[in-house]
Design a protein around this motif. Structure first.
Motif, PDB file in Angstrom:
ATOM      1  N   PHE A  19       0.840  -1.274   0.016  1.00 34.77           N
ATOM      2  CA  PHE A  19       0.132  -0.050  -0.044  1.00 34.77           C
ATOM      3  C   PHE A  19       0.923   1.275  -0.171  1.00 34.77           C
ATOM      4  CE2 PHE A  19      -2.656  -3.357   2.003  1.00 34.77           C
ATOM      5  CZ  PHE A  19      -3.858  -2.927   1.233  1.00 34.77           C
ATOM      6  N   THR A  20       1.808   1.132   0.680  1.00 36.17           N
ATOM      7  CA  THR A  20       2.691   2.486   0.722  1.00 36.17           C
ATOM      8  C   THR A  20       3.780   2.471  -0.089  1.00 36.17           C
ATOM      9  OG1 THR A  20       4.404   1.290   2.240  1.00 36.17           O
ATOM     10  CG2 THR A  20       2.334   2.526   3.327  1.00 36.17           C
ATOM     11  N   HIS A  21       4.022   1.425  -1.054  1.00 36.96           N
ATOM     12  CA  HIS A  21       5.198   1.770  -2.190  1.00 36.96           C
ATOM     13  C   HIS A  21       5.189   2.807  -2.962  1.00 36.96           C
ATOM     14  CE1 HIS A  21       8.583  -0.165  -4.319  1.00 36.96           C
ATOM     15  NE2 HIS A  21       7.752   0.123  -5.474  1.00 36.96           N
ATOM     16  N   PRO A  22       4.041   3.312  -3.388  1.00 42.90           N
ATOM     17  CA  PRO A  22       3.994   4.505  -4.487  1.00 42.90           C
ATOM     18  C   PRO A  22       4.570   5.772  -3.611  1.00 42.90           C
ATOM     19  CG  PRO A  22       1.933   3.317  -4.661  1.00 42.90           C
ATOM     20  CD  PRO A  22       2.752   2.540  -3.482  1.00 42.90           C
ATOM     21  N   LEU A  23       4.300   5.823  -2.372  1.00 40.74           N
ATOM     22  CA  LEU A  23       4.667   7.084  -1.590  1.00 40.74           C
ATOM     23  C   LEU A  23       6.156   6.830  -1.314  1.00 40.74           C
ATOM     24  CD1 LEU A  23       1.815   7.183   1.241  1.00 40.74           C
ATOM     25  CD2 LEU A  23       2.255   8.526  -0.686  1.00 40.74           C
ATOM     26  N   ASP A  24       6.525   5.668  -1.108  1.00 42.90           N
ATOM     27  CA  ASP A  24       8.025   5.230  -0.743  1.00 42.90           C
ATOM     28  C   ASP A  24       8.864   5.575  -1.961  1.00 42.90           C
ATOM     29  OD1 ASP A  24      10.147   4.437   0.746  1.00 42.90           O
ATOM     30  OD2 ASP A  24      10.270   2.776  -0.379  1.00 42.90           O
ATOM     31  N   LEU A  25       8.062   5.235  -3.136  1.00 42.21           N
ATOM     32  CA  LEU A  25       8.811   5.391  -4.705  1.00 42.21           C
ATOM     33  C   LEU A  25       9.049   7.164  -4.645  1.00 42.21           C
ATOM     34  CD1 LEU A  25       8.571   3.889  -8.091  1.00 42.21           C
ATOM     35  CD2 LEU A  25       7.960   6.447  -7.773  1.00 42.21           C
ATOM     36  N   ILE A  26       7.975   7.894  -4.299  1.00 44.45           N
ATOM     37  CA  ILE A  26       7.777   9.356  -4.679  1.00 44.45           C
ATOM     38  C   ILE A  26       8.945   9.755  -3.476  1.00 44.45           C
ATOM     39  CG2 ILE A  26       6.640  11.474  -4.221  1.00 44.45           C
ATOM     40  CD1 ILE A  26       4.206   9.395  -5.254  1.00 44.45           C
ATOM     41  N   LYS A  27       9.061   9.370  -2.366  1.00 37.40           N
ATOM     42  CA  LYS A  27      10.095   9.791  -1.735  1.00 37.40           C
ATOM     43  C   LYS A  27      11.340   9.731  -1.913  1.00 37.40           C
ATOM     44  CE  LYS A  27      11.856   7.060   1.328  1.00 37.40           C
ATOM     45  NZ  LYS A  27      12.036   6.121   2.222  1.00 37.40           N
ATOM     46  N   VAL A  28      11.826   8.523  -2.688  1.00 36.61           N
ATOM     47  CA  VAL A  28      12.985   8.325  -3.298  1.00 36.61           C
ATOM     48  C   VAL A  28      13.356   9.219  -4.482  1.00 36.61           C
ATOM     49  CG1 VAL A  28      14.370   6.748  -4.775  1.00 36.61           C
ATOM     50  CG2 VAL A  28      13.233   5.850  -2.502  1.00 36.61           C
ATOM     51  N   GLN A  29      12.246   9.622  -5.082  1.00 33.75           N
ATOM     52  CA  GLN A  29      12.405  10.655  -6.170  1.00 33.75           C
ATOM     53  C   GLN A  29      12.881  11.935  -5.764  1.00 33.75           C
ATOM     54  OE1 GLN A  29      12.000   9.924  -9.663  1.00 33.75           O
ATOM     55  NE2 GLN A  29      11.827   7.749  -9.084  1.00 33.75           N
ATOM     56  N   LEU A  30      12.175  12.369  -4.726  1.00 34.32           N
ATOM     57  CA  LEU A  30      12.683  13.612  -4.043  1.00 34.32           C
ATOM     58  C   LEU A  30      13.937  13.543  -3.494  1.00 34.32           C
ATOM     59  CD1 LEU A  30       9.316  14.505  -2.363  1.00 34.32           C
ATOM     60  CD2 LEU A  30      10.297  15.559  -4.156  1.00 34.32           C
ATOM     61  N   GLN A  31      14.441  12.435  -2.939  1.00 37.50           N
ATOM     62  CA  GLN A  31      15.571  12.528  -2.120  1.00 37.50           C
ATOM     63  C   GLN A  31      16.771  12.379  -3.107  1.00 37.50           C
ATOM     64  OE1 GLN A  31      15.055   8.977   0.425  1.00 37.50           O
ATOM     65  NE2 GLN A  31      14.320  10.074   2.253  1.00 37.50           N
TER      66      GLN A  31
END
Length: 242
Positions: free
Chosen positions: A23-35
């Protein structure tokens, strides 16, 4: 021990973490993109729209297999060490000892989960790169094999020190603070040992853990996504600042 005592099922922790990752993977992917966007100023909404436009909605799930494998190794290990140690010490374990046990459990789990975490970060970052620059790992095991074959076994664990420290701090926030918050709630007349109490304690512990680990999470992500030789391993904490 009476039949009414609730024993922790440490393996449920790993399974629950894997389910949550779905469920949280899309949010984690976006976080990595920002980082991984060094110095770039970008808003979450436009970036998400751009990712979906270029890769489709399933692009937000790139790296899911690596995320699941990481949770099944890293999270299962830390829950096993933490819960079994609590049973060994007994019910009267102090908050200080909970912190020490959680830090140790998280650090060990973080090291074990480093290879899959590395593949996860790279797969998540792939979706923003031009097709000719992508690594194109098919799944976690393909990614692990590619890193081993092209970069060497030791590179599977590059960023492992940072990941271990970060995981130790995360475990302190998630596990020891969860137990402590739940203990304090149950001392009041407003809570009993039910889903509401567990959710409240989990929410509070998650907020604490995220706050504590955010700087380390950025460092870990950049090291794991770095090209060979970009950061010096011995000084990886400092090199990410340059």
């Amino acid at each position: 021990m009476s039949s009414t005592d609730k024993l922790p099922r440490w393996y449920f922790g790993g399974l629950a973490s894997a389910i949550a990752a779905c469920f949280t993977h899309p949010l984690d992917l976006i976080k990595v993109q920002l980082q991984t966007r060094h110095g770039e100023k970008v808003s979450i909404a436009p970036m998400t729209v751009e990712l979906v436009r270029k890769n489709g909605i399933m692009g937000l799930y790139n790296g899911l297999s690596a995320s699941l494998f990481r949770q099944l190794t890293y999270s299962t290990t830390r829950f096993a060490i933490y819960d079994m140690t609590k049973i060994y010490i007994g019910k009267d374990i102090s908050f200080t000892n909970r912190i020490l046990v959680a830090a140790f459990a998280g650090a060990i789990g973080g090291w074990i989960g480093t290879p899959s975490d590395k593949v996860n970060v790279r797969m998540q970052n792939d979706v923003r790169l031009p097709p000719e620059k992508r690594l194109n790992y098919k799944h976690v095991f393909h990614g692990l094999w590619r890193v081993y074959k092209t970069e060497g076994f030791s590179k599977l664990f590059s960023g492992g020190a940072t990941a271990s420290v970060r995981a130790g701090v995360m475990a302190v926030g998630q596990l020891s603070f969860y137990d402590q918050i739940k203990k304090l709630l149950l001392r009041t007349s407003y809570f009993k040992d039910d889903l509401t109490t567990h959710f409240t304690a989990s929410f509070g512990a998650a907020a604490i853990a995220t706050t504590l680990t955010q700087p380390l999470d950025v460092v870990k992500t950049r090291i794991m996504n770095a090209k060979p030789g970009e950061f010096r391993e011995r000084n990886s904490f400092m090199d990410t600042q340059s």
